[in-house]
Design a protein around this motif. Sequence first.
Motif, mmCIF file in Angstrom:
data_model
loop_
_atom_site.group_PDB
_atom_site.id
_atom_site.type_symbol
_atom_site.label_atom_id
_atom_site.label_comp_id
_atom_site.label_asym_id
_atom_site.label_seq_id
_atom_site.Cartn_x
_atom_site.Cartn_y
_atom_site.Cartn_z
ATOM 1 N N ALA A 1 8.404 -0.841 2.820
ATOM 2 C CA ALA A 1 6.989 -0.803 2.427
ATOM 3 C C ALA A 1 6.741 0.444 1.601
ATOM 4 O O ALA A 1 7.585 1.354 1.553
ATOM 5 C CB ALA A 1 6.091 -0.768 3.672
ATOM 6 N N GLY A 2 5.580 0.499 0.971
ATOM 7 C CA GLY A 2 5.154 1.740 0.333
ATOM 8 C C GLY A 2 5.036 2.807 1.411
ATOM 9 O O GLY A 2 5.156 2.514 2.606
ATOM 10 N N GLU A 3 4.805 4.039 1.006
ATOM 11 C CA GLU A 3 4.811 5.116 2.012
ATOM 12 C C GLU A 3 3.402 5.414 2.527
ATOM 13 O O GLU A 3 2.515 5.779 1.771
ATOM 14 C CB GLU A 3 5.427 6.370 1.383
ATOM 15 N N LEU A 4 3.234 5.240 3.823
ATOM 16 C CA LEU A 4 1.978 5.595 4.495
ATOM 17 C C LEU A 4 2.363 6.336 5.758
ATOM 18 O O LEU A 4 3.430 6.074 6.333
ATOM 19 C CB LEU A 4 1.189 4.340 4.878
ATOM 20 N N PHE B 1 0.859 -1.184 0.000
ATOM 21 C CA PHE B 1 0.000 0.000 0.000
ATOM 22 C C PHE B 1 0.896 1.234 0.000
ATOM 23 O O PHE B 1 1.911 1.262 0.708
ATOM 24 C CB PHE B 1 -0.898 0.039 1.244
ATOM 25 N N CYS B 2 0.515 2.220 -0.778
ATOM 26 C CA CYS B 2 1.330 3.433 -0.826
ATOM 27 C C CYS B 2 0.433 4.623 -1.129
ATOM 28 O O CYS B 2 -0.477 4.516 -1.951
ATOM 29 C CB CYS B 2 2.404 3.311 -1.910
ATOM 30 N N GLU B 3 0.702 5.754 -0.452
ATOM 31 C CA GLU B 3 -0.138 6.921 -0.737
ATOM 32 C C GLU B 3 0.486 7.809 -1.810
ATOM 33 O O GLU B 3 -0.051 8.854 -2.154
ATOM 34 C CB GLU B 3 -0.435 7.714 0.553
ATOM 35 N N LYS B 4 1.611 7.340 -2.371
ATOM 36 C CA LYS B 4 2.276 8.156 -3.389
ATOM 37 C C LYS B 4 2.089 7.584 -4.789
ATOM 38 O O LYS B 4 1.664 6.435 -4.951
ATOM 39 C CB LYS B 4 3.756 8.267 -3.056
ATOM 40 N N ASN B 5 2.484 8.378 -5.767
ATOM 41 C CA ASN B 5 2.254 8.021 -7.155
ATOM 42 C C ASN B 5 3.487 8.248 -8.019
ATOM 43 O O ASN B 5 3.368 8.769 -9.146
ATOM 44 C CB ASN B 5 1.098 8.883 -7.685
ATOM 45 N N CYS B 6 4.652 7.870 -7.510
ATOM 46 C CA CYS B 6 5.897 8.070 -8.263
ATOM 47 C C CYS B 6 5.725 7.448 -9.651
ATOM 48 O O CYS B 6 5.241 6.321 -9.764
ATOM 49 C CB CYS B 6 7.060 7.436 -7.510
ATOM 50 N N LYS B 7 6.128 8.185 -10.680
ATOM 51 C CA LYS B 7 5.741 7.793 -12.039
ATOM 52 C C LYS B 7 6.461 6.553 -12.571
ATOM 53 O O LYS B 7 6.138 6.055 -13.633
ATOM 54 C CB LYS B 7 5.980 8.966 -12.996
ATOM 55 N N TYR B 8 7.477 6.097 -11.840
ATOM 56 C CA TYR B 8 8.278 4.955 -12.303
ATOM 57 C C TYR B 8 7.929 3.660 -11.561
ATOM 58 O O TYR B 8 8.439 2.596 -11.872
ATOM 59 C CB TYR B 8 9.773 5.242 -12.064
ATOM 60 N N CYS B 9 7.059 3.743 -10.558
ATOM 61 C CA CYS B 9 6.968 2.643 -9.598
ATOM 62 C C CYS B 9 5.732 1.764 -9.807
ATOM 63 O O CYS B 9 4.607 2.256 -9.902
ATOM 64 C CB CYS B 9 6.949 3.231 -8.183
ATOM 65 N N GLY B 10 5.975 0.463 -9.819
ATOM 66 C CA GLY B 10 4.904 -0.505 -10.064
ATOM 67 C C GLY B 10 3.876 -0.614 -8.953
ATOM 68 O O GLY B 10 2.778 -1.131 -9.162
ATOM 69 N N ILE B 11 4.200 -0.124 -7.753
ATOM 70 C CA ILE B 11 3.198 -0.223 -6.670
ATOM 71 C C ILE B 11 2.603 1.141 -6.326
ATOM 72 O O ILE B 11 2.008 1.341 -5.283
ATOM 73 C CB ILE B 11 3.751 -0.945 -5.412
ATOM 74 N N ARG B 12 2.758 2.098 -7.234
ATOM 75 C CA ARG B 12 2.175 3.438 -7.032
ATOM 76 C C ARG B 12 0.669 3.319 -6.793
ATOM 77 O O ARG B 12 0.021 2.384 -7.266
ATOM 78 C CB ARG B 12 2.487 4.339 -8.229
ATOM 79 N N LYS B 13 0.180 4.296 -6.067
ATOM 80 C CA LYS B 13 -1.217 4.265 -5.634
ATOM 81 C C LYS B 13 -2.213 4.012 -6.769
ATOM 82 O O LYS B 13 -3.179 3.253 -6.625
ATOM 83 C CB LYS B 13 -1.525 5.618 -4.970
#
Length: 365
Positions: free
Chosen positions: A107-110, A61-73
């Motif tokens: 983990a993703g960022e929360l 789970f991640c609250e971010k949306n980095c444009k390169y990342c497969g687990i982006r929100k």
Amino acid sequence: MHSKEEIIKRLQSDSNKEDIIKLLNTDGEQQNVLLKTANEIKSKYVGNVVYLRGLIEYSNFCEKNCKYCGIRKDNKKISRYTMTEQEVIDAALYAYQENYASIALQAGELSSEKYIRKITSLLEKINAETNNELGITLSLGEQSEETLKIWKEKLGIRRYLLRIETSNKELYEKIHPNNETHSFQKRLETLKLLQKLNYQVGTGVMIGLPFQTIENLAEDILFFKDLDVDMIGMGPYIEHSDTPLYEYKNRLLPIDQRYNLTLKMIAICRIMFKDINIVASTAMQAIDYRGREAAIMAGANIVMPNLTPQKYRENYLLYQNKPCLDEDARRCKQCLEVRIQLTGNKTGYGEWGDSRHFFRRTALN
Ligand code: SF4
């Protein structure tokens, strides 16, 4: 053609951008001299040892949306998971019993209060189950001063990895959404905060991003120098088809060039910074079967065997073609042991393998 002595002199004295660019542009025999020199420096300053950090990918789970990342929100194509408390403790206990001496919790960022309480309680339990003997590295993104203080001072967490991804603000803003949640300034401030709180601080960049130049990479190395980092974790950029940055895939350097550039980045950092810890990233192995060994031979001294339960692994793909998705922890350990041995190093079982640089840096302050 630069000799070994010349490379050391250039990188360890004034280390200017032009020299770094020249070395990043080397190939063939000259590249071999650079990598070999870095291997010798590694041997001299941090020994022929590779330390382990058992990697636990706690949640995607991640609250971010980095444009390169497969687990982006906004990637709706993956199933989201969070490991249970027992699964995390079991993974930590495995690392403890197998003498890994350290784990890395990622983990993703929360940052909700509930999440922070959960992590804090998890860390307390890991400490209790392992008699406070496990060295813990956290890679949980940007967190508040209050949270980072509690983890450091109350729970004794030693190390924190927060990759800057690129030290060039303009490029950072191209590969992240342009909003408060993805602020370059906040990232920098968090790195400084981690140093203030006396963590061993690690950062790193992606190598071979669209729009990135060799000059940017040389500046990244000078950024590490200015920050006086204790650890570096960096790897080649590998595109993920379910991310916005994928649309620029035609602008990328060929994958073998990204791989070679990463080796040279590692080698230059090892020669310049001598006693820091450098990770041989799994992304290197995604490109070449012997990628992690090559990174070790170029100066890296940390590997992160994956302890995440297999059922979650295919949902923690920051990039595609990630290796070892079907390997359980035991097989992974045996495989790594052989790989490390082949590089002429021993595995640092039972040793925390803290950054020597950290102790030198903090003794001077
Ligand atoms: S890179 Fe990290 S913060 Fe960014 S989307 Fe991926 S997991 Fe979240």
